[in-house]
Scaffold this motif. Structure first.
Motif, PDB file in Angstrom:
ATOM      1  N   UNK A   1       3.176  10.239  -9.825  1.00 48.91           N
ATOM      2  CA  UNK A   1       2.503  10.257 -11.028  1.00 48.91           C
ATOM      3  C   UNK A   1       1.874  11.673 -11.309  1.00 48.91           C
ATOM      4  N   UNK A   2       1.587  12.483 -10.311  1.00 47.27           N
ATOM      5  CA  UNK A   2       0.995  13.767 -10.355  1.00 47.27           C
ATOM      6  C   UNK A   2      -0.138  13.902 -11.574  1.00 47.27           C
ATOM      7  N   UNK A   3      -1.172  13.202 -11.409  1.00 47.53           N
ATOM      8  CA  UNK A   3      -2.181  13.318 -12.415  1.00 47.53           C
ATOM      9  C   UNK A   3      -2.157  12.414 -13.353  1.00 47.53           C
ATOM     10  N   UNK A   4      -0.791  11.725 -13.971  1.00 47.99           N
ATOM     11  CA  UNK A   4      -0.850  10.764 -14.964  1.00 47.99           C
ATOM     12  C   UNK A   4      -1.535   9.499 -14.312  1.00 47.99           C
ATOM     13  N   UNK A   5      -1.946   8.587 -15.318  1.00 46.74           N
ATOM     14  CA  UNK A   5      -2.300   7.354 -14.924  1.00 46.74           C
ATOM     15  C   UNK A   5      -1.160   6.536 -14.261  1.00 46.74           C
ATOM     16  N   UNK A   6      -1.538   5.533 -13.343  1.00 48.77           N
ATOM     17  CA  UNK A   6      -0.436   4.815 -12.805  1.00 48.77           C
ATOM     18  C   UNK A   6       0.475   4.195 -13.783  1.00 48.77           C
ATOM     19  N   UNK A   7      -0.094   3.623 -14.750  1.00 51.91           N
ATOM     20  CA  UNK A   7       0.369   2.766 -15.740  1.00 51.91           C
ATOM     21  C   UNK A   7       1.365   3.601 -16.530  1.00 51.91           C
ATOM     22  N   UNK A   8       0.635   4.714 -17.128  1.00 54.78           N
ATOM     23  CA  UNK A   8       1.750   5.709 -17.851  1.00 54.78           C
ATOM     24  C   UNK A   8       2.900   6.040 -17.118  1.00 54.78           C
ATOM     25  N   UNK A   9       2.751   6.328 -15.856  1.00 54.87           N
ATOM     26  CA  UNK A   9       3.584   6.847 -15.203  1.00 54.87           C
ATOM     27  C   UNK A   9       4.937   5.873 -15.005  1.00 54.87           C
TER      28      UNK A   9
ATOM     29  N   UNK B   1       0.766  -1.153   0.191  1.00 53.71           N
ATOM     30  CA  UNK B   1       0.042   0.079   0.054  1.00 53.71           C
ATOM     31  C   UNK B   1       0.929   1.445   0.097  1.00 53.71           C
ATOM     32  N   UNK B   2       1.989   1.280   0.609  1.00 54.28           N
ATOM     33  CA  UNK B   2       2.880   2.577   0.811  1.00 54.28           C
ATOM     34  C   UNK B   2       3.483   2.585  -0.523  1.00 54.28           C
ATOM     35  N   UNK B   3       4.025   1.559  -1.269  1.00 55.64           N
ATOM     36  CA  UNK B   3       4.560   1.796  -2.537  1.00 55.64           C
ATOM     37  C   UNK B   3       3.602   2.171  -3.651  1.00 55.64           C
ATOM     38  N   UNK B   4       2.487   1.663  -3.596  1.00 58.32           N
ATOM     39  CA  UNK B   4       1.407   2.357  -4.416  1.00 58.32           C
ATOM     40  C   UNK B   4       1.045   3.630  -4.246  1.00 58.32           C
ATOM     41  N   UNK B   5       0.700   4.037  -2.767  1.00 58.05           N
ATOM     42  CA  UNK B   5       0.613   5.534  -2.491  1.00 58.05           C
ATOM     43  C   UNK B   5       1.864   6.317  -3.003  1.00 58.05           C
ATOM     44  N   UNK B   6       3.056   6.005  -2.783  1.00 57.60           N
ATOM     45  CA  UNK B   6       4.188   6.665  -3.370  1.00 57.60           C
ATOM     46  C   UNK B   6       4.022   6.918  -4.902  1.00 57.60           C
ATOM     47  N   UNK B   7       3.974   5.855  -5.466  1.00 59.03           N
ATOM     48  CA  UNK B   7       3.867   6.048  -7.043  1.00 59.03           C
ATOM     49  C   UNK B   7       2.740   7.002  -7.537  1.00 59.03           C
ATOM     50  N   UNK B   8       1.567   6.712  -6.926  1.00 61.74           N
ATOM     51  CA  UNK B   8       0.415   7.556  -7.350  1.00 61.74           C
ATOM     52  C   UNK B   8       0.640   9.076  -6.842  1.00 61.74           C
ATOM     53  N   UNK B   9       1.365   9.474  -5.891  1.00 62.38           N
ATOM     54  CA  UNK B   9       1.719  10.812  -5.575  1.00 62.38           C
ATOM     55  C   UNK B   9       2.738  11.338  -6.553  1.00 62.38           C
TER      56      UNK B   9
END
Length: 74
Positions: A26-34, A16-24
């Motif tokens: 990504x700054x508006x991009x989709x997670x996959x694109x980032x 959960x922490x890794x995903x939250x970090x990646x989502x933050x």
């Protein structure tokens, strides 16, 4: 020869922490694109989106679904 095969998805488990970090990050991009951009660099091939939605008028669909919801039909 048939049609070329579609690319296959790749699954990755994150905490959960890794995903939250990646989502933050990504700054508006989709997670996959980032993630693709981070792995493959700025020149990563953009994903093609299928824009052929069968729905032409989403507002009309919303009105019909609202009326259906109020009709008490099961």
């Amino acid at each position: 020869m048939g049609k070329p095969r579609a690319s296959t998805p790749f699954s990755l488990r994150l905490t959960a922490a890794e995903r939250a970090r990646l989502e933050s990050e990504a700054a508006g991009k989709t997670l996959g694109a980032y993630i693709r951009e981070r792995l493959l660099g700025e020149d990563a091939a953009p994903r093609k989106r299928k824009g052929n939605s069968p729905i032409q008028d989403h507002e009309a669909l919303g009105r019909v679904l609202g009326a259906l919801g109020q009709s008490r039909l099961s």
